[in-house]
Every structure is written in structure tokens, then in C-alpha cells.
Write a protein that holds these residues in place. Structure first.
Motif, PDB file in Angstrom:
ATOM      1  N   TRP A   1       0.822  -1.206   0.000  1.00 50.76           N
ATOM      2  CA  TRP A   1       0.000   0.000   0.000  1.00 50.76           C
ATOM      3  C   TRP A   1       0.860   1.262   0.000  1.00 50.76           C
ATOM      4  O   TRP A   1       2.041   1.232   0.365  1.00 50.76           O
ATOM      5  CB  TRP A   1      -0.954   0.012   1.197  1.00 50.76           C
ATOM      6  N   GLN A   2       0.235   2.369  -0.423  1.00 52.15           N
ATOM      7  CA  GLN A   2       0.899   3.674  -0.447  1.00 52.15           C
ATOM      8  C   GLN A   2      -0.174   4.752  -0.370  1.00 52.15           C
ATOM      9  O   GLN A   2      -1.237   4.639  -0.984  1.00 52.15           O
ATOM     10  CB  GLN A   2       1.729   3.851  -1.724  1.00 52.15           C
ATOM     11  N   ILE A   3       0.101   5.818   0.389  1.00 50.28           N
ATOM     12  CA  ILE A   3      -0.879   6.873   0.636  1.00 50.28           C
ATOM     13  C   ILE A   3      -0.743   7.983  -0.412  1.00 50.28           C
ATOM     14  O   ILE A   3       0.371   8.345  -0.806  1.00 50.28           O
ATOM     15  CB  ILE A   3      -0.706   7.449   2.051  1.00 50.28           C
ATOM     16  N   VAL A   4      -1.906   8.520  -0.847  1.00 45.12           N
ATOM     17  CA  VAL A   4      -1.944   9.667  -1.757  1.00 45.12           C
ATOM     18  C   VAL A   4      -2.791  10.757  -1.105  1.00 45.12           C
ATOM     19  O   VAL A   4      -3.969  10.529  -0.785  1.00 45.12           O
ATOM     20  CB  VAL A   4      -2.538   9.286  -3.128  1.00 45.12           C
ATOM     21  N   ASP A   5      -2.199  11.945  -0.914  1.00 42.63           N
ATOM     22  CA  ASP A   5      -2.921  13.094  -0.369  1.00 42.63           C
ATOM     23  C   ASP A   5      -3.673  13.764  -1.514  1.00 42.63           C
ATOM     24  O   ASP A   5      -3.065  14.303  -2.450  1.00 42.63           O
ATOM     25  CB  ASP A   5      -1.932  14.070   0.266  1.00 42.63           C
ATOM     26  N   LEU A   6      -5.004  13.738  -1.474  1.00 43.83           N
ATOM     27  CA  LEU A   6      -5.816  14.254  -2.568  1.00 43.83           C
ATOM     28  C   LEU A   6      -5.755  15.774  -2.665  1.00 43.83           C
ATOM     29  O   LEU A   6      -5.941  16.334  -3.748  1.00 43.83           O
ATOM     30  CB  LEU A   6      -7.273  13.804  -2.398  1.00 43.83           C
ATOM     31  N   ARG A   7      -5.539  16.463  -1.565  1.00 40.89           N
ATOM     32  CA  ARG A   7      -5.513  17.931  -1.594  1.00 40.89           C
ATOM     33  C   ARG A   7      -4.172  18.460  -2.108  1.00 40.89           C
ATOM     34  O   ARG A   7      -4.114  19.284  -3.013  1.00 40.89           O
ATOM     35  CB  ARG A   7      -5.798  18.488  -0.211  1.00 40.89           C
ATOM     36  N   GLU A   8      -3.094  17.973  -1.500  1.00 42.06           N
ATOM     37  CA  GLU A   8      -1.758  18.457  -1.866  1.00 42.06           C
ATOM     38  C   GLU A   8      -1.140  17.652  -3.000  1.00 42.06           C
ATOM     39  O   GLU A   8      -0.072  18.026  -3.507  1.00 42.06           O
ATOM     40  CB  GLU A   8      -0.834  18.415  -0.641  1.00 42.06           C
TER      41      GLU A   8
ATOM     42  N   LEU B   1      -1.436   6.934 -11.956  1.00 42.15           N
ATOM     43  CA  LEU B   1      -2.717   7.158 -12.621  1.00 42.15           C
ATOM     44  C   LEU B   1      -3.597   8.089 -11.787  1.00 42.15           C
ATOM     45  O   LEU B   1      -4.266   8.986 -12.325  1.00 42.15           O
ATOM     46  CB  LEU B   1      -3.412   5.814 -12.839  1.00 42.15           C
ATOM     47  N   THR B   2      -3.583   7.917 -10.473  1.00 47.30           N
ATOM     48  CA  THR B   2      -4.379   8.767  -9.579  1.00 47.30           C
ATOM     49  C   THR B   2      -3.924  10.219  -9.644  1.00 47.30           C
ATOM     50  O   THR B   2      -4.732  11.146  -9.768  1.00 47.30           O
ATOM     51  CB  THR B   2      -4.278   8.239  -8.130  1.00 47.30           C
TER      52      THR B   2
ATOM     53  N   LEU C   1      -6.083  13.535 -11.113  1.00 50.19           N
ATOM     54  CA  LEU C   1      -6.344  14.629 -10.177  1.00 50.19           C
ATOM     55  C   LEU C   1      -5.904  15.974 -10.766  1.00 50.19           C
ATOM     56  O   LEU C   1      -6.450  17.026 -10.409  1.00 50.19           O
ATOM     57  CB  LEU C   1      -5.615  14.391  -8.853  1.00 50.19           C
ATOM     58  N   ALA C   2      -4.931  15.924 -11.670  1.00 49.94           N
ATOM     59  CA  ALA C   2      -4.351  17.153 -12.217  1.00 49.94           C
ATOM     60  C   ALA C   2      -5.110  17.604 -13.460  1.00 49.94           C
ATOM     61  O   ALA C   2      -6.059  16.967 -13.911  1.00 49.94           O
ATOM     62  CB  ALA C   2      -2.877  16.918 -12.530  1.00 49.94           C
TER      63      ALA C   2
ATOM     64  N   ASN D   1      -8.904  17.029 -13.575  1.00 48.26           N
ATOM     65  CA  ASN D   1      -9.445  17.558 -12.305  1.00 48.26           C
ATOM     66  C   ASN D   1     -10.539  16.647 -11.731  1.00 48.26           C
ATOM     67  O   ASN D   1     -11.609  17.103 -11.333  1.00 48.26           O
ATOM     68  CB  ASN D   1      -9.994  18.972 -12.499  1.00 48.26           C
ATOM     69  N   HIS D   2     -10.229  15.363 -11.726  1.00 51.45           N
ATOM     70  CA  HIS D   2     -11.249  14.376 -11.320  1.00 51.45           C
ATOM     71  C   HIS D   2     -11.424  14.359  -9.793  1.00 51.45           C
ATOM     72  O   HIS D   2     -10.462  14.534  -9.036  1.00 51.45           O
ATOM     73  CB  HIS D   2     -10.849  12.981 -11.806  1.00 51.45           C
ATOM     74  N   THR D   3     -12.662  14.169  -9.379  1.00 54.69           N
ATOM     75  CA  THR D   3     -12.985  14.000  -7.961  1.00 54.69           C
ATOM     76  C   THR D   3     -13.455  12.564  -7.734  1.00 54.69           C
ATOM     77  O   THR D   3     -14.395  12.106  -8.400  1.00 54.69           O
ATOM     78  CB  THR D   3     -14.088  14.973  -7.522  1.00 54.69           C
ATOM     79  N   PHE D   4     -12.818  11.868  -6.816  1.00 53.36           N
ATOM     80  CA  PHE D   4     -13.191  10.477  -6.538  1.00 53.36           C
ATOM     81  C   PHE D   4     -14.531  10.454  -5.795  1.00 53.36           C
ATOM     82  O   PHE D   4     -14.654  11.035  -4.713  1.00 53.36           O
ATOM     83  CB  PHE D   4     -12.107   9.786  -5.708  1.00 53.36           C
ATOM     84  N   SER D   5     -15.502   9.784  -6.392  1.00 58.60           N
ATOM     85  CA  SER D   5     -16.848   9.811  -5.805  1.00 58.60           C
ATOM     86  C   SER D   5     -17.595   8.487  -5.866  1.00 58.60           C
ATOM     87  O   SER D   5     -18.654   8.358  -5.267  1.00 58.60           O
ATOM     88  CB  SER D   5     -17.696  10.882  -6.508  1.00 58.60           C
ATOM     89  N   CYS D   6     -17.067   7.500  -6.609  1.00 58.05           N
ATOM     90  CA  CYS D   6     -17.772   6.211  -6.748  1.00 58.05           C
ATOM     91  C   CYS D   6     -17.379   5.279  -5.605  1.00 58.05           C
ATOM     92  O   CYS D   6     -16.613   4.312  -5.790  1.00 58.05           O
ATOM     93  CB  CYS D   6     -17.459   5.574  -8.098  1.00 58.05           C
TER      94      CYS D   6
END
Length: 741
Positions: free
Chosen positions: A35-42, A186-187, A191-192, A196-201
Motif C-alpha cells: 500500500w501507499q498513501i496519496v494526499d488528494l488535496r496536496e 494514474l491517480t 487529479l491534475a 481535475n477528477h474527484t473520486f466519488s464512486c
């Protein structure tokens, strides 16, 4: 997790067996988590973690070694799954706080690692998973939403998605590390700009089964239903939900099937929330529940509703209580009152709303069946009640089992409904003589010279009945005592006696009614020969009137027409029925000048009365095995099939056929037990078959015998079908086709 999560944990797992698209299909344990963490804001990433997991069974398959390049040496010194999950929770929580975030959601490349591997394994090992594993996002679905022209979700791979957005493939020797890094790239890309995708599903995993009821008018998609077979008889809906842990079952979506005696038959129909979860459930075919493997097959919405659906107001009111835990009681004395049942359960297991929480199951004429359902407000009270299993109430021991709302409806539907005679086709003007009445059953007439004994002790024999009759024994006709047996060949508690006249029958009914036999009172009613004959041939007789037999055999004509039918007897051949005959084999017919008596000859031997395995389940109009199968009830094609398949009788060889016999008849062997008419029509697609040309054969327990008779429009088409489709695969089984003639 909620949609406001501000951190993604890109997650990957591998098992010691099949991986990729078949992950979890072989019940192998998890041996790797990455696993690896991705900060969606920064739009920052954390440290990549790779943890090996030690399985309980130290074995790694060759397929796993080839796909992941992992060996047994990699995992033998690792921590078990529960320890690794603790490390995961601590590590992720610490990193999320380090980013200054408050929540996170898992992100996977496929739901298989969560639904088919992690949850089932944790359930088997009695592990409590952290809350984060009950919600996740699928990167493929998010990508398809972001890039609709990329193709369907099922065909998307990490390589194809990276190529679509113009990113290079990740070159990494380790499979798990490479997949996680690819998902992270890919994430960050979606996001960029310009996406400018927002994860919602966000997908969820149900914490527990939501019990409830369903109506027969409620639509159920056939693409969301499966049939589970081979379940332990004591399994509850919660046990079945645990077997399918990780997949979301619809509210009230577990229906335990009952046999003709109202007992669970080891099968259940399960309704999932959508076809995706149903398809994943099919991948658990032959997975284990304890030491038993469970078979999983496709089923239809119609089958589910016939088992689980109900419209009874009494049942709806009984099941309307919140937080209900239902217990089924079986074997109650017929005289048991609500207060006696409440006293039996005791103060440590109080019933919800006292007597209002009891539902006694009764026959249509109001007689008790000995079954009842009880509602408790919590699990503790239900557990206390289950401790009363096989304790004595009155003079009988009582069985207690966990039950479900669907089982309550099914039992009530079966006991309270009269036989579905309306579903039987009308008899043709000139019916085909299939089975004739044996000579020990007299010609049907309306003379009320018989009596019916109801409520006999199950140990009672003919000698006990003669003793019960006392001085009236001399008025019984020779060989006039008929014991009625159930489908297991055991005494049903009923018997019929032929008296010398209607006056004698009236006297017996008056003087012997409610006399005692072995501590039980026996009811005695006057009836006619016609009524007796129909019941002995499998029909029903109750206060609602007389009903013909349910006709489990193809083209079995109503018994009232047997004696009057002028044609010689013709017994269906093995090719037509492929199941044991209903009656014992007759001897050569006796020559008679009266054509009305040209029947198969049965010597009047007393043992024949005791060996008749008749269907006396008056309130079970259809079996729970395959309720939607068209060929279950007798149908006109059955008459055609029987006439074609059976060898001609010498006496009828010169007679013109009763029913025209166009086309050619082919027998289909090796069918799965869950086969329906639609399945056979799909198998023979292009051969001009109609549903009425298919006749599925069943055995006496109501299960598919594995055979079917197919009537083709012509011999040429039949020959083509036999040549092209014989030995073809049908739901994984090889099918054999042969001409009946």
C-alpha cells in the motif's frame, strides 16, 4: 467511508493461489499486502509499504509463483494476517495524521482483493476487520467516469489506462509494488489538469445481513439470484450471509428452501443487490462452509419469489417488529396454547409482545401442524431459547432452530395454501391411459360405504385398527383396510376402511369417532369410495373439499377416470419416465367380457397396502427445488412424449392414435439438477423449439432426475440436433442425446 475522505490508500493484495481476474476463486490465503498513501488535496504521496503474510497452510501454488514470483521462503517467517492488518492500521493512521488529514479511503484496481479475498478469509478466521475495509473506490470505475471513451470497465487494465493518458508503464520487478506505483501515477494524473477528477464512486461492504420481507409482486432481476446447494441442514440466513461475506445481499435476500415435509433441504436462494455481486458469488462455487463444500448455481427471480415472497397480512404483521430474531419451534403438541409455549420458553427468554410474538402454523382447516415461530427482541433472548432445544413440553420434545423471515413466509404459504390445481392443464377430451387403478382399489363411485381414520398413532398397524373397530370388524370388506403412507414410506396417521354398506360405515363413524388408541383420540369420518381412491392415489381430502392428485408423473390422468377408461393398461416405459413406477408391476391382465374392467390385475395381497409410497402431503402443492420449472406439472406434451416413448400394447396396436404425434422425440441425459426449460431452449437455439416441446422429468422427491424429453418438429431436425449437440457442454456437464424409439 464517506465521500469527504481527503486521502487515498492505494492497496494491493495477492494470495497463495490464483491472482488477477481469478483472485479469491480458489479459497487460497493472502500472502502479500502492498500500500501507499496519496494526499488528494496536496497531491503528495507517502511511503510505499510491502508486507508478507504467513498463511495457516504453508503452501504456494505454481500459478502463484509464476504470477507473483513469490516463494514459500518469502512468507514462512512473516506475521499472520491479523498482525499484518494491525500494522497496516497503525501505519496508515500515523501517516494520515502526518499529512494533517483526518480520513482515508482504500483505492484498489479491482474489488476482488476486498470482496473475494480479504473479507472471506477474515470471516473464516473470525477476525474483525477495521472499518476502512468496508468502503473503497475502484480505480477502473473512477477512470471510466473520468474518461468515458476509454472503454468498458471490465476491459480496462493498468497498462491500457496508463497508455490512454500518455504515461509510461512502470518498470518494476515486484508485481505488487509495480501495480501500486502504477495506480499512484494514474491517480495523480486524473487529479491534475485537464481532468481535475474527484473520486466519488464509493463502494461499500455490508456489515451484516439486513433481514426483511418481500412481496410476490416485488420485481427481482434474474441476474441477481443464485442457488446454493449442499448447506448444512442447521444453517441459518446469517450463516449463508457469512459464507458470502464481502458481497452485498439484498434486504431479506436469503430464502432457505424446504422439502415436502417442511424441513430444510440443504438449499437456499440468495438475492444480491446487483449482477456484479451475483457473478462474484458464482465464483465461490464449491467453496467450503466448515467441512462441506457448497455448490453455487444461477437461479431466477421467479424461483426466489416463489420461495421467499408472501402476501399474508398475518405474516406481515408478525414480521413487522424491529430488531427481530426469529426462532422456529417444531414438534409442539397439537393442544399447546400460547401461554404453555411462553411458560416453556421461561422468563430468561421473553417473547416480544408476549402472545403477539407467537405465530402458530395451521392447516387450511384450522388444525395445528405442530410448528410455530417466535420473535425475540435481541440475540441474548434467542440464545436462551435455543438452550431449550429437545426439552419436553407435555409428552413431546421440542426442536428449536434459528429461522428467517423468508422461511416464515414459505412455511405459511405451503401450509395455508390449497393445492394449485388451477396450474394443472385440463384433461384432454380422450385422455391417454397411462396408469390404471389396481384391483384392490375399487371402481370410483359416490356411495359412502367407507370410513376415514385420522390421527392414528404412527406405530399403529392393521391389528391395532381391527382392535379399535371392535364389534364392527365383521362388517369390513375383505382386504378393506388401507394404510396411507407419506413420501418417505412412513405412516401418515391416516387410514381408510371399506365397509360392506353405507349403513355400516355410518354406524362406525358414529360409535368410534374420537375413541382412544394408544393414548390418542382418533377421528372417524364417513366418506365415499371415490374420495378414498383419490387420496390413496395422491390427492387430498379436507374440509375445503376434494382435490385431485398433484400429478408428479407426466400425463397422470385423474384417478376418477381410471376405472371407466375402456382401453387396455399401458405402463410408461423407462424412456418416458426414467423414474420408479408409481405402482407395483402388474401381472398379465385377466380376460374380461366387460371392457370397463379390462384393467391391470393386482392380486389382493395385504402387503401391497402397506408398501404404497403415495404422496399424502396435502398442503405442499409444489417442491422447493425448482418452483419455476414449466415441466414440473403434467402437460399435454407429456402425453405425446409418453405415447411416443412407450412400446405399443398388442391390444392397442391396431387402434388409431389418441393424440397426433408429429415430430420426433429425443431424450436428453446428464442435465444439472437446477436446469429449467429456458436453459434447454437456449441449448437448442436455432432448432425451432417451443417451450411446450420440453418436458423435464422429476423423481418422487421433486428433484430433477437429470433427464428431459424434447419433441422436435421433424425427424430431420431431431437427427441434426443429436448429431450436432450430443456430448456438448451444458453448464459444465456433458449432455447425451438419444432417440427414444
Amino acid at each position: 467511508m464517506a465521500s469527504h475522505s481527503d486521502t487515498l490508500v492505494v492497496f494491493f493484495g495477492a494470495t497463495a493461489g490464483a491472482n488477477g481476474g481469478k483472485l479469491g476463486s480458489d479459497e487460497r490465503e493472502i500472502i502479500l499486502l502492498v500500500w501507499q498513501i496519496v494526499d488528494l488535496r496536496e497531491k503528495k504521496v507517502g511511503k510505499l509499504h510491502e508486507c508478507f503474510v504467513k498463511p495457516d497452510t504453508l503452501e504456494v501454488t505454481d500459478q502463484c509463483k509464476e504470477e507473483t514470483e513469490l516463494t514459500l521462503d518469502d512468507v514462512v517467517e512473516a506475521e499472520p494476517l491479523d498482525k499484518v492488518l494491525q500494522q497496516f492500521q497503525q501505519s496508515v493512521s500515523s501517516e494520515v495524521k502526518g499529512f494533517g488529514r483526518s480520513s482515508f479511503t482504500l483505492c484498489v484496481n479491482s474489488p476482488l482483493i476486498i470482496r473475494q479475498a480479504l473479507h472471506p478469509e477474515a470471516s473464516k478466521k473470525n477476525l474483525v476487520l477495521p472499518e476502512c475495509f468496508f468502503s473503497f473506490v475502484d480505480v477502473r470505475k473512477e477512470f471510466q467516469k473520468c474518461c468515458p471513451n476509454a472503454g468498458p470497465v471490465q476491459k480496462l487494465t493498468l497498462a491500457s489506462m496508463l497508455e490512454y493518458v500518455g504515461l509510461p508503464a512502470v518498470s518494476e520487478q515486484s508485481v505488487g509494488v509495480g501495480e501500486v506505483r502504477s495506480m499512484v501515477q494514474l491517480t495523480l494524473c486524473v487529479l491534475a489538469e485537464p481532468y481535475n477528477h474527484t473520486f466519488s464512486c464509493f463502494e461499500t461492504v455490508n456489515y451484516k445481513l439486513d433481514s426483511g420481507t418481500c412481496s410476490k409482486t416485488e420485481p427481482v432481476d434474474s441476474e441477481t439470484v443464485i442457488r446454493a446447494r449442499g448447506l448444512p441442514w442447521q444453517s441459518s440466513d446469517q450463516d449463508i450471509a457469512r459464507f458470502f461475506k464481502g458481497l452485498n445481499i439484498a434486504k431479506g435476500g436469503v430464502a432457505l428452501c424446504l422439502n415436502a415435509q417442511g424441513r430444510r433441504n440443504g438449499e437456499a436462494l440468495v438475492h444480491f443487490i446487483n449482477s456484479e455481486h451475483r457473478d462474484l458469488a458464482l465464483e465461490r462455487h464449491k467453496h467450503h462452509m466448515g467441512s462441506r463444500y457448497i455448490e453455487v448455481y444461477k437461479a431466477t427471480g421467479e424461483e426466489f419469489l416463489k420461495i421467499a415472497g408472501g402476501m399474508s397480512n398475518e405474516v406481515a404483521q408478525f414480521l413487522s417488529k424491529e430488531n427481530q430474531v426469529i426462532i422456529r419451534m417444531r414438534g409442539l403438541p397439537f393442544t399447546a396454547t400460547p401461554q404453555e409455549v411462553l411458560s416453556f420458553l421461561g422468563p430468561e427468554s421473553p417473547v416480544t409482545d408476549d402472545a403477539e410474538g407467537l405465530l402458530f402454523v395451521k392447516y387450511p382447516d384450522g388444525r395445528p401442524t405442530g410448528d410455530a415461530f417466535v420473535v425475540f427482541s435481541c440475540e441474548e433472548y434467542a440464545q436462551n431459547a435455543l438452550k431449550k432445544h429437545k426439552q419436553i413440553l407435555g409428552k413431546r420434545y421440542i426442536e428449536l432452530f434459528r429461522s428467517t423471515a423468508a422461511e416464515v413466509q414459505q412455511v405459511l404459504n405451503r401450509y395455508m395454501s390449497t393445492p394449485l390445481i388451477s396450474t394443472l392443464p385440463p384433461s384432454p377430451v380422450m385422455p391417454v391411459p397411462v396408469l390404471t387403478t389396481p384391483s384392490f382399489l375399487p371402481a370410483a363411485n359416490s356411495t359412502r360405504d367407507c370410513v376415514r381414520l385420522r390421527g392414528l398413532p404412527y406405530t399403529a398397524g392393521i391389528e391395532d385398527i381391527l382392535e379399535f373397530m371392535g364389534e364392527h370388524t365383521v362388517d369390513i370388506k375383505p382386504h378393506g383396510v388401507h394404510m396411507v403412507l407419506n413420501q418417505q414410506g412412513r405412516p401418515s396417521g391416516d387410514a381408510f376402511i371399506q365397509m360392506k354398506s353405507s349403513d355400516k360405515a355410518f354406524m362406525v363413524a358414529q360409535k368410534c369417532h374420537k375413541k382412544t388408541m394408544k393414548d390418542r383420540y382418533v377421528e372417524v369420518f364417513q366418506c365415499s369410495t371415490e374420495e378414498m381412491s383419490i387420496v390413496l392415489m395422491g390427492g387430498t381430502l379436507n374440509r375445503s373439499g376434494l382435490s385431485p392428485p398433484p400429478c408428479k408423473l407426466p400425463c397422470l390422468s385423474p384417478p376418477t377416470a381410471y376405472a371407466a377408461f375402456p382401453a387396455p393398461p399401458a405402463i410408461l416405459s423407462e424412456a418416458a419416465l426414467y423414474q420408479p413406477p408409481l405402482l407395483a408391476a402388474p401381472r398379465t391382465p385377466v380376460t374380461s367380457h366387460n371392457p370397463a374392467h379390462a384393467l391391470a390385475y393386482y392380486p389382493p395381497q395385504p402387503h401391497l397396502y402397506m408398501n404404497m409410497n403415495m404422496n399424502y402431503t396435502a398442503y405442499y402443492p409444489s417442491p422447493p427445488v425448482s418452483p419455476s420449472t414449466v415441466g414440473y406439472f403434467a402437460a399435454p406434451p407429456g402425453a405425446v412424449a409418453a405415447a411416443v416413448a412407450a412400446p405399443p400394447h398388442p391390444a392397442t396396436a391396431a387402434m388409431p392414435p389418441v393424440i397426433p404425434q408429429p415430430g420426433a422425440l429425443v431424450r436428453m441425459q446428464g442435465l444439472p439438477y437446477s436446469t429449467g426449460v429456458k436453459d434447454i431452449l437456449s441449448f437448442f437455439q436455432g432448432y425451432q423449439l417451443q417451450p411446450e416441446a420440453v418436458l423435464i422429468l422429476y423423481n418422487f422427491s421433486g428433484q430433477c432426475s437429470g433427464d428431459a424429453l424434447i419433441t422436435f418438429p421433424s425427424k430431420e431436425i431431431a437427427s441434426q440436433a443429436v448429431a450436432e449437440r450430443s456430448n456438448a457442454s451444458f453448464f459444465g456437464q456433458q449432455i447425451h442425446l438419444t432417440f427414444c424409439n
